[in-house]
Design an enzyme around this catalytic site. Structure first.
Site, short mmCIF file in Angstrom:
data_model
loop_
_atom_site.label_atom_id
_atom_site.label_comp_id
_atom_site.label_asym_id
_atom_site.label_seq_id
_atom_site.Cartn_x
_atom_site.Cartn_y
_atom_site.Cartn_z
N GLU A 37 61.60 75.51 18.40
CA GLU A 37 61.53 74.28 19.23
C GLU A 37 60.98 73.61 18.58
O GLU A 37 61.75 71.85 18.90
CB GLU A 37 60.68 74.56 21.06
CG GLU A 37 61.96 75.71 21.59
CD GLU A 37 63.28 74.73 21.57
OE1 GLU A 37 63.72 73.80 21.78
OE2 GLU A 37 64.26 76.13 21.71
N SER A 54 66.34 77.60 18.96
CA SER A 54 65.98 77.93 17.65
C SER A 54 65.69 79.11 17.31
O SER A 54 64.91 79.50 16.37
CB SER A 54 64.55 77.90 18.83
OG SER A 54 64.38 78.49 20.21
N HIS A 55 66.75 80.02 17.75
CA HIS A 55 66.33 81.48 17.32
C HIS A 55 68.67 81.50 17.36
O HIS A 55 68.32 83.04 16.79
CB HIS A 55 65.87 82.29 17.78
CG HIS A 55 64.41 82.66 17.86
ND1 HIS A 55 64.11 81.35 18.89
CD2 HIS A 55 63.55 82.66 17.76
CE1 HIS A 55 62.59 81.68 19.33
NE2 HIS A 55 62.70 82.56 18.27
#
Length: 337
Positions: free
Chosen positions: A188, A47-48
């Site tokens: 997410e 998610s990053h």
């Protein structure tokens, strides 16, 4: 035909760098962001990871981030340093401030760094690790956009408002946790939407305030804090100490500034670091040995030490590279063109 693409870490960095630089980011900013998202992908924090390149370019095209701004500094007090990112991503400002900030921590024993007027998308552990590498204990926090409802509420007010903490350990990876005060990171939920996967219960509500496991409905409604009122209180704390205390935006103000462009949050970040040498002097080794006893007791019970999975994923990625969904890979390649 496979639905994934495997890349070495240098290939992942080059892909991200080309997409960022070809869309107008200066070499310095493109390098900082590319290294950051590659590190996220490397550590299993998808998610990053490289997925964030899409949002970075979108923020630039929307006029919500500066592509080549140079940070400026204000030495506010012996133990306080402020750096103005001038509307750019936080990364270059943090890199530029780090040597002076570390010197202040060593001199005073504890110091605070405020990063102002920055666009923030990155995981906070990336800001913590350079400090633990210097033997410092550190914590960081930042508001985001108003996506999260307070406990008992029904409308977005708080950001995901992450908090990160780091503790150096001799001869092994530091103890580092990085957690949103929401039940899950915004990224997410966005990845669940892209994959058409239902959310776990308790992550969010729809526009009518009803619990939902549909990612698109939650993105239009509101996310929930973890732990009910406890996570809500921590989220409020982050709003205050990384917003008004450092003269920067709250999550509600950041979302209003966004003007529905879908850009990354704009505001500030607060980082506090402590020097164990100044706290403990000659007794440091004794007390850090006691800390190791705590970690050993956790491990003997089979408890997961926060950050452990990330460092394990790092070792795997350094050997075998990272795997991206083919659709994401194609989207980033298209940005390069």
């Amino acid at each position: 035909m496979t639905n994934t693409v495997n890349l070495t870490l240098p290939e992942a960095y080059q892909l991200a760098y080309r997409a960022l630089h070809s869309n107008g980011f200066s070499a310095r900013h493109a390098d900082a962001v590319a290294k950051n998202v590659t590190a996220g992908e490397r550590d299993g924090c998808h998610s990053h990871g490289l997925y964030r390149v899409l949002g970075c370019v979108r923020s630039l095209h929307a006029g919500k981030v500066m592509a080549d701004a140079e940070p400026t500094f204000t030495d506010s007090a012996p133990a306080i340093l402020r750096v103005d990112a001038q509307g750019a991503f936080s990364l270059v400002a943090y890199q530029a401030a780090l040597p002076t900030f570390i010197a202040k921590v060593h001199h005073c024993g504890i110091a605070a760094l405020a990063i102002n007027h920055c666009v923030h998308f990155s995981a906070l552990w990336a800001d913590i690790e350079p400090l633990t590498e210097q033997g410092l204990v550190a914590l960081a926090c930042t508001p985001s956009h108003a996506w999260v409802t307070p406990a008992g509420g029904s409308q977005p007010l708080f950001g995901t408002n992450p908090i990160a903490f780091g503790w150096p350990r001799q001869g092994q990876a530091p103890f580092v946790f990085d957690m949103a005060t929401s039940a899950a990171a915004r990224g997410e939920i966005e990845l669940h939407r892209r994959a058409n996967k239902p959310l776990p219960e308790g992550w969010g509500i729809d526009r009518q305030g009803k619990p939902s496991t549909d990612a698109a409905s939650v993105l239009q409604g509101a996310m929930l804090t973890f732990g009910g009122h406890k996570g809500s209180a921590l989220a409020a704390m982050v709003e205050l100490i990384a917003g008004p205390l450092i003269g920067d935006m709250t999550s509600k103000e950041s979302l209003a500034y966004d003007q529905s462009t879908g850009s990354s949050p704009y505001g500030g970040e607060l980082i506090i670091a402590m020097d164990p040498e100044r706290f403990l002097g000659a007794d440091k080794e004794e007390h850090f040995a006691r800390a190791e006893g705590l970690f050993n007791d956790m491990a003997e019970q089979g408890a997961r030490i926060p950050g452990g999975r990330r460092f394990k994923a790092r070792q795997h990625s350094e050997q075998f590279g990272v795997t991206l969904p083919l659709t994401l890979y194609k989207e980033i390649v298209a940005l390069c063109q």
